[in-house]
Design an enzyme around this catalytic site. Structure first.
Site, PDB file in Angstrom:
ATOM      1  N   HIS A  37      34.044  32.663  76.814  1.00 48.31           N
ATOM      2  CA  HIS A  37      33.149  33.630  75.687  1.00 48.31           C
ATOM      3  C   HIS A  37      32.423  34.199  76.293  1.00 48.31           C
ATOM      4  O   HIS A  37      31.213  33.977  76.350  1.00 48.31           O
ATOM      5  CB  HIS A  37      32.813  32.482  74.649  1.00 48.31           C
ATOM      6  CG  HIS A  37      32.287  33.079  73.344  1.00 48.31           C
ATOM      7  ND1 HIS A  37      32.033  34.131  73.239  1.00 48.31           N
ATOM      8  CD2 HIS A  37      31.964  32.430  72.141  1.00 48.31           C
ATOM      9  CE1 HIS A  37      31.747  34.600  72.069  1.00 48.31           C
ATOM     10  NE2 HIS A  37      31.710  33.457  71.421  1.00 48.31           N
TER      11      HIS A  37
ATOM     12  N   ARG B  35      29.311  34.611  63.261  1.00 47.12           N
ATOM     13  CA  ARG B  35      27.982  35.249  64.111  1.00 47.12           C
ATOM     14  C   ARG B  35      28.810  36.331  65.207  1.00 47.12           C
ATOM     15  O   ARG B  35      28.500  37.324  65.017  1.00 47.12           O
ATOM     16  CB  ARG B  35      27.645  34.070  65.220  1.00 47.12           C
ATOM     17  CG  ARG B  35      26.253  33.986  65.269  1.00 47.12           C
ATOM     18  CD  ARG B  35      25.976  32.442  65.776  1.00 47.12           C
ATOM     19  NE  ARG B  35      27.233  31.692  65.282  1.00 47.12           N
ATOM     20  CZ  ARG B  35      27.162  31.172  64.004  1.00 47.12           C
ATOM     21  NH1 ARG B  35      25.958  31.327  63.174  1.00 47.12           N
ATOM     22  NH2 ARG B  35      28.088  30.502  63.397  1.00 47.12           N
ATOM     23  N   THR B  36      29.858  35.985  65.808  1.00 45.77           N
ATOM     24  CA  THR B  36      30.012  36.883  66.927  1.00 45.77           C
ATOM     25  C   THR B  36      30.856  38.218  66.377  1.00 45.77           C
ATOM     26  O   THR B  36      30.330  39.190  66.699  1.00 45.77           O
ATOM     27  CB  THR B  36      31.337  36.095  67.831  1.00 45.77           C
ATOM     28  OG1 THR B  36      30.714  35.006  68.150  1.00 45.77           O
ATOM     29  CG2 THR B  36      31.626  37.433  69.212  1.00 45.77           C
TER      30      THR B  36
ATOM     31  N   ARG C 145      38.948  38.176  69.262  1.00 44.17           N
ATOM     32  CA  ARG C 145      39.069  36.740  69.387  1.00 44.17           C
ATOM     33  C   ARG C 145      40.322  35.998  68.986  1.00 44.17           C
ATOM     34  O   ARG C 145      40.850  36.718  68.221  1.00 44.17           O
ATOM     35  CB  ARG C 145      38.096  36.093  68.373  1.00 44.17           C
ATOM     36  CG  ARG C 145      38.195  34.472  68.362  1.00 44.17           C
ATOM     37  CD  ARG C 145      36.998  34.030  67.535  1.00 44.17           C
ATOM     38  NE  ARG C 145      35.693  34.246  68.240  1.00 44.17           N
ATOM     39  CZ  ARG C 145      34.670  33.459  68.211  1.00 44.17           C
ATOM     40  NH1 ARG C 145      34.566  32.682  67.072  1.00 44.17           N
ATOM     41  NH2 ARG C 145      33.364  33.543  68.892  1.00 44.17           N
TER      42      ARG C 145
ATOM     43  N   LYS D  40      53.065  38.897  60.547  1.00 45.41           N
ATOM     44  CA  LYS D  40      54.569  39.261  60.248  1.00 45.41           C
ATOM     45  C   LYS D  40      55.394  39.014  61.635  1.00 45.41           C
ATOM     46  O   LYS D  40      56.363  39.405  61.701  1.00 45.41           O
ATOM     47  CB  LYS D  40      54.732  40.625  59.915  1.00 45.41           C
ATOM     48  CG  LYS D  40      54.096  41.306  58.716  1.00 45.41           C
ATOM     49  CD  LYS D  40      54.178  42.733  58.466  1.00 45.41           C
ATOM     50  CE  LYS D  40      53.466  43.306  57.368  1.00 45.41           C
ATOM     51  NZ  LYS D  40      53.352  44.689  57.396  1.00 45.41           N
TER      52      LYS D  40
END
Ligand code: NCD
Length: 304
Positions: free
Chosen positions: A129, A51-52, A101, A80
């Protein structure tokens, strides 16, 4: 250069302005179709999301802009050993704004200190959030017309649920809000948050383990998923995952205009039989999330 790391980075007036822009976008989408032409959004998702990330990407496309990015830390240079700070210094050269995120609390804040373009926190671990909160606020505004004098029940994983933490932070700004915290003992709201609430006169809260007891008083019921990925052991998750399941029977004692919210994804905590109830607003939240992200991207890019 402004970033959005916590919902408290925005003043009440700025939230009002974003909500007003959101309502205008819904009425007049064509006015906004070219606002971000020539601009690029980078979505740096070190943790899974449907969704986000897609919401940010759809928002940028609907503003006429472009999107670059990755949706999995394994396909980025993080695999890495590159630091978040270095990744954003690099990506600042490619994009005008970054939505990030990350599973580690505080990573977007560190990124914002190194970036030369605005950073939007799209979820940091079990912490915050803020853009889900903006989606929640636009939904509350459209459904209830106000943020004041509401009794808001939060049910489920209040310990790890970052959307809960950010929405509670936002609600502390308004008057007459009563919060009902409904969770098993193991998943209570963190004490750093309760201590902060204790110091505020503007907001009151009670804790309970019973959804049934809380139901009749609520104007808004914010259901949440038990956050499996933040548990240290599987047995605890299995024991707690079905603590609360909202069903049509449990809704019989609820107000007729109560608004049911859920940031999604849903696992088991709302029965699909509830979806057709007019009080179910969780799919409306998805639409509102895209709209308010459009408003936010414009604001942080300084576009009116
Ligand atoms: C939430 C999240 O990522 O914190 N989802 C979302 O962004 N809408 C809620 C969750 O994952 O349970």
């Amino acid at each position: 250069m402004r970033s959005l790391i916590s919902i408290l980075d925005l003043s009440v007036e700025e939230i009002d302005q974003l909500v007003a822009t959101g309502l205008d976008i819904i009425e007049n989408p064509e006015k906004y179709a070219h606002k971000c032409e020539g601009k690029k959004l980078a979505t740096l998702f070190f943790e899974p999301s449907t969704r986000t990330r897609l919401s940010f990407e759809a928002a940028m496309y609907e503003l006429g802009g472009h999107v670059i990015g990755f949706s999995d830390a394994g396909s980025s240079s993080a695999s890495k050993g590159e630091s978040v700070a270095d990744t954003v210094r690099v990506v600042s050269n490619y994009a005008d704004i970054i939505a990030m995120r990350h599973p580690k609390e505080g990573a977007p804040l560190v990124a914002s200190m190194k970036s030369t373009v605005p950073i939007i926190n799209a979820g940091d671990g079990g912490h915050n959030h803020p853009t889900q909160t903006l989606a929640d606020l636009l939904t509350i505004k459209r459904e209830k017309g106000t943020f004041d004098n509401l009794t808001v029940g939060f049910c489920g994983d209040l310990k790890f649920g970052r959307t809960v933490h950010s929405l509670i932070d936002a609600l502390t700004r308004y008057t007459g809000v009563k919060i009902v915290l409904i969770s098993p003992d193991e998943l209570k709201l963190p004490s750093y948050m309760k201590n902060a609430l204790d110091k505020m006169d503007s907001i009151s809260y009670v804790e309970t383990t019973s959804l049934e007891d809380a139901m009749p008083s609520l104007d808004i019921l914010y259901m949440t998923r038990v956050q499996k990925e933040r548990f240290f052991n599987e047995a605890d998750y299995i024991r707690l995952k079905d603590s609360y399941i909202l069903t049509p029977e449990k809704l019989e004692s609820a107000k007729s205009d109560m608004c049911i919210l859920h940031p999604l994804p849903r696992v088991n905590e709302i029965s699909v039989a509830v979806d057709d109830d007019p009080r179910a607003c969780y799919f409306k939240q998805v639409f509102n999330g895209k709209i308010i992200r459009m408003a936010l991207i414009m604001k942080l890019l300084g576009i009116n």
